[in-house]
Every structure is written in structure tokens, then in C-alpha cells.
Design a protein around this motif. Structure first.
Motif, mmCIF file in Angstrom:
data_model
loop_
_atom_site.group_PDB
_atom_site.id
_atom_site.type_symbol
_atom_site.label_atom_id
_atom_site.label_comp_id
_atom_site.label_asym_id
_atom_site.label_seq_id
_atom_site.Cartn_x
_atom_site.Cartn_y
_atom_site.Cartn_z
ATOM 1 N N THR A 154 0.829 -1.217 0.000
ATOM 2 C CA THR A 154 0.000 0.000 0.000
ATOM 3 C C THR A 154 0.863 1.266 0.000
ATOM 4 O OG1 THR A 154 -0.188 -0.088 2.426
ATOM 5 C CG2 THR A 154 -1.955 -1.108 1.144
ATOM 6 N N SER A 155 2.029 1.209 0.647
ATOM 7 C CA SER A 155 2.896 2.394 0.670
ATOM 8 C C SER A 155 3.474 2.681 -0.714
ATOM 9 C CB SER A 155 4.027 2.215 1.693
ATOM 10 O OG SER A 155 4.895 1.166 1.323
ATOM 11 N N ILE A 156 3.788 1.623 -1.466
ATOM 12 C CA ILE A 156 4.284 1.819 -2.831
ATOM 13 C C ILE A 156 3.179 2.382 -3.725
ATOM 14 C CG2 ILE A 156 5.135 0.619 -4.889
ATOM 15 C CD1 ILE A 156 6.620 -1.289 -2.999
ATOM 16 N N CYS A 157 1.958 1.872 -3.538
ATOM 17 C CA CYS A 157 0.814 2.417 -4.294
ATOM 18 C C CYS A 157 0.603 3.883 -3.935
ATOM 19 C CB CYS A 157 -0.442 1.608 -3.991
ATOM 20 S SG CYS A 157 -0.394 -0.082 -4.600
ATOM 21 N N MET A 158 0.687 4.188 -2.644
ATOM 22 C CA MET A 158 0.557 5.566 -2.179
ATOM 23 C C MET A 158 1.672 6.437 -2.763
ATOM 24 S SD MET A 158 0.527 6.789 1.816
ATOM 25 C CE MET A 158 2.208 6.190 2.090
ATOM 26 N N GLY A 159 2.842 5.838 -2.943
ATOM 27 C CA GLY A 159 3.989 6.564 -3.472
ATOM 28 C C GLY A 159 3.866 6.959 -4.929
ATOM 29 N N MET A 160 2.805 6.504 -5.606
ATOM 30 C CA MET A 160 2.573 6.919 -6.991
ATOM 31 C C MET A 160 1.873 8.269 -7.077
ATOM 32 S SD MET A 160 1.617 3.440 -9.092
ATOM 33 C CE MET A 160 0.338 2.802 -8.001
ATOM 34 N N SER A 184 5.863 12.164 5.998
ATOM 35 C CA SER A 184 5.719 12.817 7.303
ATOM 36 C C SER A 184 4.351 12.555 7.910
ATOM 37 C CB SER A 184 5.944 14.329 7.166
ATOM 38 O OG SER A 184 7.245 14.603 6.690
ATOM 39 N N LEU A 185 3.319 12.576 7.075
ATOM 40 C CA LEU A 185 1.950 12.413 7.575
ATOM 41 C C LEU A 185 1.580 10.959 7.855
ATOM 42 C CD1 LEU A 185 0.103 14.930 5.221
ATOM 43 C CD2 LEU A 185 0.478 15.192 7.682
ATOM 44 N N THR A 186 2.075 10.058 7.053
ATOM 45 C CA THR A 186 1.588 8.671 7.131
ATOM 46 C C THR A 186 2.573 7.665 7.712
ATOM 47 O OG1 THR A 186 2.353 8.148 4.882
ATOM 48 C CG2 THR A 186 0.139 9.086 5.102
ATOM 49 N N VAL A 187 3.864 7.938 7.581
ATOM 50 C CA VAL A 187 4.869 6.960 7.997
ATOM 51 C C VAL A 187 5.746 7.463 9.141
ATOM 52 C CG1 VAL A 187 6.830 5.549 7.245
ATOM 53 C CG2 VAL A 187 4.962 6.017 5.657
ATOM 54 N N GLY A 188 6.201 8.698 9.031
ATOM 55 C CA GLY A 188 7.190 9.214 9.966
ATOM 56 C C GLY A 188 6.674 9.533 11.350
ATOM 57 N N SER A 189 5.407 9.865 11.466
ATOM 58 C CA SER A 189 4.873 10.227 12.778
ATOM 59 C C SER A 189 4.653 8.991 13.636
ATOM 60 C CB SER A 189 3.537 10.969 12.617
ATOM 61 O OG SER A 189 2.596 10.160 11.961
ATOM 62 N N GLY A 190 4.888 9.130 14.929
ATOM 63 C CA GLY A 190 4.660 8.020 15.853
ATOM 64 C C GLY A 190 5.640 6.893 15.679
ATOM 65 N N ILE A 191 6.913 7.223 15.432
ATOM 66 C CA ILE A 191 7.911 6.190 15.187
ATOM 67 C C ILE A 191 7.977 5.199 16.346
ATOM 68 C CG2 ILE A 191 9.750 7.666 16.121
ATOM 69 C CD1 ILE A 191 11.659 6.224 14.238
ATOM 70 N N ASP A 193 5.775 3.381 17.817
ATOM 71 C CA ASP A 193 4.670 3.104 18.739
ATOM 72 C C ASP A 193 3.502 2.381 18.075
ATOM 73 O OD1 ASP A 193 3.505 5.047 17.191
ATOM 74 O OD2 ASP A 193 3.339 6.546 18.787
ATOM 75 N N GLY A 194 3.644 2.106 16.755
ATOM 76 C CA GLY A 194 2.610 1.365 16.047
ATOM 77 C C GLY A 194 1.374 2.179 15.724
ATOM 78 N N ALA A 195 1.383 3.487 16.036
ATOM 79 C CA ALA A 195 0.192 4.312 15.849
ATOM 80 C C ALA A 195 0.215 5.071 14.522
ATOM 81 C CB ALA A 195 0.060 5.303 17.010
ATOM 82 N N ARG A 196 1.163 4.739 13.663
ATOM 83 C CA ARG A 196 1.265 5.448 12.392
ATOM 84 C C ARG A 196 0.074 5.143 11.490
ATOM 85 N NH1 ARG A 196 6.238 2.942 10.148
ATOM 86 N NH2 ARG A 196 5.442 1.180 11.316
ATOM 87 N N MET A 197 -0.303 6.111 10.675
ATOM 88 C CA MET A 197 -1.448 5.945 9.781
ATOM 89 C C MET A 197 -1.271 4.737 8.870
ATOM 90 S SD MET A 197 -2.353 9.867 8.665
ATOM 91 C CE MET A 197 -3.578 9.312 7.472
ATOM 92 N N ILE A 200 -2.556 1.395 10.143
ATOM 93 C CA ILE A 200 -3.995 1.173 10.305
ATOM 94 C C ILE A 200 -4.510 0.656 8.964
ATOM 95 C CG2 ILE A 200 -6.206 2.215 10.919
ATOM 96 C CD1 ILE A 200 -4.581 4.434 12.328
ATOM 97 N N LEU A 201 -4.770 -0.646 8.884
ATOM 98 C CA LEU A 201 -5.008 -1.295 7.590
ATOM 99 C C LEU A 201 -6.060 -0.620 6.714
ATOM 100 C CD1 LEU A 201 -4.598 -5.145 8.084
ATOM 101 C CD2 LEU A 201 -3.230 -3.587 6.707
ATOM 102 N N PRO A 202 -7.260 -0.296 7.235
ATOM 103 C CA PRO A 202 -8.246 0.359 6.365
ATOM 104 C C PRO A 202 -7.747 1.688 5.803
ATOM 105 C CG PRO A 202 -9.287 -0.445 8.370
ATOM 106 C CD PRO A 202 -7.817 -0.582 8.572
#
Length: 229
Positions: A154-160, A184-191, A193-197, A200-202
Motif C-alpha cells: 500500500t505504501s508503494i501504491c501511495m507513493g505513486m 511525514s503524515l503517514t509513515v514518519g509520525s509516531g515512530i 509506537d505502532g500508531a502510524r497511519m 492502520i489497515l483500512p
């Protein structure tokens, strides 16, 4: 001409063999950053359960390669429109959409390959170091592996998505900067702690879907709109 053949031609044309050397450097950097992060949090008294080594590695790998994907998109697609070399490419008797799709797929293949190799290599090193360094703990479950697998895709798809953003004004800088904002918004925050966007699978699947849709819109517009030049 098949998509596969176009991808092979593009790979040779761009002389992307140096990509693999850069992946090797990224592996070393990510290992060092992981060790520094683990040592820093260990020294501050943060419990290992609150800061998973696997999660830290995942954060650094995804952050590096999502931006890297945007750099490839900027170099392989956006810059050709900025320099107008795309005019020559599109003069070939090959459908525009097929050419653009092959270019985008090349960035996806390279990003996925680099991310997979790095993820495996760095995790193996981290596991090995956990037996000799007291501040490096290493625990991974089947659920962790499944989550990593899904969010990698999903991150690679998002990276398009930066393709759509960068092509608005044919800017390579905008393409790369937009990927940094996404990280910064989806991956980097909450390093750690598992709370990164992205975890969250959905949300992760939705972001990946948005990335695919935006890339499709960009390719469709470029394929049909002559004013893009």
C-alpha cells in the motif's frame, strides 16, 4: 511492443544499475539509524515494548523508499516533460499510455525490489545484533509479518501519488517534496509506537487506492492532452 519490453528498454536507457549501489548504501544508513534510535531510547529509559525494533526498521525503510520512488518518478517521467524530451518519445509509433505505464511500473518494480531487499537484510542484521547488544531487542510475530507485507504494497501504491502532484506544473522538486509530506503524515509520525497511519489497515488500503487513482488520472491526462507539453 509489450509493456515488459518497454520496461527493459527504459531500464537500460536510464542506466539505473547505480540504483542497486544506492540501495546498498541505504541498507547501511538504515542499520545505523536503527541502532542510534534504539540506543537513544534505551538510554532515556523507554521500555523495549514501547519501541519495537521491527517498527523502527519499517519506518526508516518506508520513509527512504517512498521518497526514492518519487525521485525515480521525477527522473523517469516528470523531467522528460520539463525538458520536453517526451515530445521525441511520444513520436514513436507506440501508444502513449503504454509508454507511461511502463515507466511508472519500472519505478514500482525498483521501489518494491529495493524495499524488500532492504527489509530482509536489515531485519536479519538486527536479529543478529540483538544477541550481542543489550539495547537491541528483536521480536516479530506472524501478524507483524502480514502487516509489513500489506503496508509495503500500500505504501508503494501511495507513493505513486507524487506523479499527479508533480505533473501539475511539471516540477521535479514538487514531486519529491510531495513525497516527503506524504511520508511525514503517514509513515514518519509516531515512530516505533505502532500508531502510524500506514499501520492502520483500512487507512493504509485507502491511501494506496488514492495513490493508484491519482496516478491513473495523471497518465490518462498526459496520454490525451497535447497541451501538457
Amino acid at each position: 511492443m509489450s509493456i515488459k519490453r518497454l520496461i527493459q528498454i527504459e531500464y537500460k536507457k536510464m542506466k539505473l544499475n547505480r540504483f542497486w549501489k544506492q540501495v546498498s548504501v541505504a541498507n547501511v544508513v538504515i542499520i545505523l539509524l536503527t541502532l542510534i534510535t534504539k540506543f537513544t531510547f534505551s538510554a532515556s529509559g523507554t521500555s523495549s515494548s514501547a519501541l519495537s525494533t521491527v517498527s523502527i526498521i519499517d519506518t526508516f525503510v518506508k520513509s527512504v523508499f517512498i521518497v526514492w520512488q518519487a525521485v525515480l518518478i521525477a527522473m523517469i517521467i516528470v523531467d522528460e516533460f520539463k525538458s520536453k524530451t517526451a515530445l521525441l518519445i511520444f513520436s514513436y509509433p507506440i501508444e502513449r499510455k503504454r509508454i507511461l505505464t511502463s515507466k511508472l511500473l519500472l519505478t514500482v518494480i525498483l521501489t518494491f525490489s529495493g524495499m524488500l531487499i532492504t527489509m530482509i537484510f536489515v531485519n536479519v542484521i538486527a536479529f543478529s545484533l540483538s544477541t550481542i547488544l543489550p539495547f537491541v531487542d528483536y521480536h516479530v510475530s506472524i501478524n507483524d509479518i502480514i502487516l509489513l507485507g500489506v503496508t509495503t504494497i500500500t505504501s508503494i501504491c501511495m507513493g505513486m501519488a507524487p506523479l499527479f502532484i508533480g505533473m501539475q506544473n511539471k516540477s521535479t522538486i514538487t514531486t519529491v517534496v510531495s513525497s516527503i509530506a506524504i511520508v511525514s503524515l503517514t509513515v514518519g509520525s509516531g515512530i516505533g509506537d505502532g500508531a502510524r497511519m500506514i499501520n492502520i489497515l483500512p487507512v493504509s488500503i485507502a491511501l494506496g487506492s488514492i495513490g493508484i487513482i491519482l496516478a491513473y488520472i495523471a497518465i490518462k491526462k498526459i496520454s490525451t492532452d497535447d497541451t501538457i507539453f
